[in-house]
Design a protein around this motif. Sequence first.
Motif, short mmCIF file in Angstrom:
data_model
loop_
_atom_site.label_atom_id
_atom_site.label_comp_id
_atom_site.label_asym_id
_atom_site.label_seq_id
_atom_site.Cartn_x
_atom_site.Cartn_y
_atom_site.Cartn_z
N TYR A 337 0.82 -1.20 0.00
CA TYR A 337 0.00 0.00 0.00
C TYR A 337 0.86 1.26 0.00
CZ TYR A 337 -4.39 -2.51 0.80
OH TYR A 337 -5.49 -3.32 0.65
N ARG A 338 1.98 1.18 0.66
CA ARG A 338 2.83 2.37 0.76
C ARG A 338 3.42 2.77 -0.59
NH1 ARG A 338 6.03 1.51 6.58
NH2 ARG A 338 4.11 1.59 7.86
N ILE A 339 3.81 1.80 -1.39
CA ILE A 339 4.37 2.15 -2.71
C ILE A 339 3.27 2.62 -3.64
CG2 ILE A 339 4.19 -0.12 -3.82
CD1 ILE A 339 7.15 2.34 -3.98
N VAL A 340 2.06 2.08 -3.49
CA VAL A 340 0.93 2.55 -4.31
C VAL A 340 0.60 3.99 -3.94
CG1 VAL A 340 -1.51 2.21 -4.83
CG2 VAL A 340 0.02 0.24 -4.72
N GLU A 381 15.13 5.17 -12.32
CA GLU A 381 14.80 6.56 -11.98
C GLU A 381 13.38 6.67 -11.44
OE1 GLU A 381 15.46 8.62 -15.60
OE2 GLU A 381 17.65 8.38 -15.57
N TYR A 382 12.46 5.90 -11.99
CA TYR A 382 11.06 5.90 -11.57
C TYR A 382 10.95 5.48 -10.10
CZ TYR A 382 6.00 4.97 -11.89
OH TYR A 382 4.64 4.97 -11.70
N TRP A 383 11.54 4.33 -9.77
CA TRP A 383 11.39 3.80 -8.41
C TRP A 383 12.29 4.50 -7.41
CZ3 TRP A 383 7.06 1.67 -8.09
CH2 TRP A 383 6.55 0.86 -9.10
N PHE A 384 13.41 5.05 -7.85
CA PHE A 384 14.26 5.80 -6.94
C PHE A 384 13.52 7.02 -6.38
CE2 PHE A 384 17.39 9.04 -5.89
CZ PHE A 384 18.31 8.33 -5.13
N LYS A 385 12.75 7.69 -7.22
CA LYS A 385 11.96 8.83 -6.76
C LYS A 385 10.91 8.40 -5.74
CE LYS A 385 12.51 11.33 -11.12
NZ LYS A 385 11.81 11.87 -12.32
N CYS A 386 10.39 7.19 -5.91
CA CYS A 386 9.38 6.70 -4.96
C CYS A 386 9.99 6.43 -3.58
CB CYS A 386 8.73 5.43 -5.49
SG CYS A 386 7.65 5.68 -6.92
N ILE A 387 11.16 5.82 -3.54
CA ILE A 387 11.78 5.44 -2.26
C ILE A 387 12.41 6.65 -1.58
CG2 ILE A 387 13.42 3.87 -1.17
CD1 ILE A 387 11.01 2.51 -2.43
N ASP A 388 12.90 7.61 -2.33
CA ASP A 388 13.53 8.80 -1.76
C ASP A 388 12.45 9.72 -1.20
OD1 ASP A 388 15.26 10.79 -1.05
OD2 ASP A 388 15.63 11.50 -3.09
N LEU A 389 12.07 9.51 0.05
CA LEU A 389 10.94 10.22 0.64
C LEU A 389 11.17 11.71 0.77
CD1 LEU A 389 10.02 7.66 3.47
CD2 LEU A 389 8.86 7.99 1.27
N ASP A 390 12.38 12.12 1.15
CA ASP A 390 12.64 13.55 1.34
C ASP A 390 13.21 14.22 0.11
OD1 ASP A 390 15.05 12.29 1.33
OD2 ASP A 390 15.68 12.95 3.33
N ILE A 395 19.06 7.42 -0.87
CA ILE A 395 18.15 6.54 -0.15
C ILE A 395 18.85 6.11 1.14
CG2 ILE A 395 16.92 4.35 -0.18
CD1 ILE A 395 16.63 4.59 -3.17
N THR A 396 18.27 6.44 2.26
CA THR A 396 18.86 6.15 3.56
C THR A 396 18.27 4.84 4.11
OG1 THR A 396 17.16 7.43 4.71
CG2 THR A 396 19.14 8.60 4.00
N PRO A 397 18.93 4.25 5.09
CA PRO A 397 18.37 3.04 5.72
C PRO A 397 17.00 3.27 6.33
CG PRO A 397 20.70 3.24 6.25
CD PRO A 397 20.31 4.50 5.55
N ASN A 398 16.73 4.45 6.85
CA ASN A 398 15.42 4.73 7.43
C ASN A 398 14.33 4.70 6.35
OD1 ASN A 398 16.47 5.04 10.00
ND2 ASN A 398 16.79 7.25 9.75
N GLU A 399 14.63 5.22 5.18
CA GLU A 399 13.65 5.20 4.10
C GLU A 399 13.41 3.78 3.62
OE1 GLU A 399 14.50 9.61 2.13
OE2 GLU A 399 15.73 7.90 1.57
N MET A 400 14.45 2.98 3.53
CA MET A 400 14.27 1.58 3.13
C MET A 400 13.48 0.82 4.18
SD MET A 400 17.88 0.55 1.29
CE MET A 400 18.99 1.37 2.44
N GLN A 401 13.72 1.09 5.46
CA GLN A 401 12.98 0.41 6.53
C GLN A 401 11.51 0.77 6.51
OE1 GLN A 401 14.48 1.23 10.43
NE2 GLN A 401 13.40 -0.50 11.38
N PHE A 402 11.20 2.02 6.13
CA PHE A 402 9.81 2.46 6.07
C PHE A 402 9.00 1.59 5.10
CE2 PHE A 402 6.63 5.01 3.78
CZ PHE A 402 5.78 5.34 4.82
#
Length: 532
Positions: A337-340, A381-390, A395-402
């Motif tokens: 759900y989070r990635i959607v 590039e598409y998915w990197f923008k999704c994971i890079d929250l800030d 991409i930090t370990p906190n963002e990957m853990q989220f």
Amino acid sequence: MDIDGGNDVHILDPELLQLPGLSPLSVKSNPHIAEELFSQWLSLPETGRLVKSLIDDTKSSTPVSVSKNCANLNISCGSALPSVFLNSGTPPLSPRSSSGSPRFSRQKTSPSSLQSPLKSVREPKRQLIPQFYFQHGRPPAKELKEQCVSMVDHLFSNYIDGLRMDGNVSVQTFLHQFRSVRNRDAFIKYWVDGHVLAMDVASQIYNILRQTGCKYLRQADFKPVLDELLVSHPGLEFLRNTPEFQERYAETVIYRIFYYINRSGTGCITLRELKRGNLIAAMQQVDEEDDINKVIRYFSYEHFYVIYCRFWELDGDHDFLIDKENLIKYGNHALTYRIVERIFSQVPRKFTSKVEGKMSYEDFAYFILAEEDKSSESSLEYWFKCIDLDGDGVITPNEMQFFYEEQLHRMECITQEPVLFEDILCQIFDMIKPEARVLSNPNIKENCITLQDLKASKLSGNVFNILFNLNKFMAFETRDPFLIRQERENPTLTEWDRFAQREYVRLSMEEDVEEVSNGSADVWDEPLESPF
């Protein structure tokens, strides 16, 4: 004969003496050296003969040639100089010839007799540099121009009213342009005089397709090409009776072109992007191949069929729009759900849909291409923008853990042995190896992953599957032997090519089963008749 040379020491020019081991500057700065030199010169036998000759010439009123006698004296006495001058500590002068040296041409003459030494030097022949820049392109060679004009004359000779558009038309040269250039003179002016003939193929396509005064290609510029392709290509002849699918096919091809070629994401393809991509090679393959499905880059009908059917399956009300609840069903509920949520926040790409909270068919085409082929740079590039929250570019370990927290919860729900995030983080860093980048650029944060790190690794797609696609994550953990064998059999195929191949087989089998079931029902409804 007494000669008083003390008063002439200051007018003695050391450069006329041609000393091999003594610089003129040292003679001028040390008068005692000049005095000693003058004394040595007076003691030479040749000096006495020279002075006596000059006195005799004066008495007999004969013209005196001082420069000639001095030159002879220097030549004959060069080896008789004292060793104190030959062993000087200054470096020797560069070799020179007596004929070209200005030291031998110094004479006290009248201004009228002076001649510029530049006149005696032959002026270099002026060379003409050929033109190397042409604002509108290099003009074609004469032979090529004559050959092209002959071919154009032959094409137009059979049609009095202009060139007809019947028959198979080459996509490479985009003969749809002939619809507005039907007569011979207009075409010659456009193709030959406009220097389009001498351009490379990419520049020809770019200049033909783009609108006048426009410096890029838009999606609408490719529409005439697809219209002509649908009419003329034998591999698409079966679509002539279904215009609605012709339109969808053309749109899908254009979406795929812009997904891979328009790397800037502006919706406008530049000439540089066109040359860097493989679209030209795909168009040439379309001209040569009768089976459109063999052109897997952009034009394959089977690939269009997979994209369209996948969208149609999710679009329950068939309004050609899908929402979050529809997309969460994709791939048998493979996504979290989070990635959607990130996709519908339009972070990776702004939606073209005019309805808020809805994804259009074009938006879905970009999504499925990115989801099913995470090895391409466009997908990364598409998915990197999704994971890079800030949005800070790492991409930090906190963002990957989220994102992984939801994956961990889903594994627990299906009684699958969960993998702790600490172990997953070590696995991700082992696949990406960002420490090499940290060593080369210490200004970048440690324990972070950049887009360049992902592009440099061949396992980057698995990182995203670990974070938000449970089905592909489990397949990666179990190392599905079927997928491994398929990759080894066709190493040139991309992940998207293999996915489209599997999906088309599945969809065609489902359609065959549906047709058989409908046919069997019709058989039972028919009245039984005696075969006799």
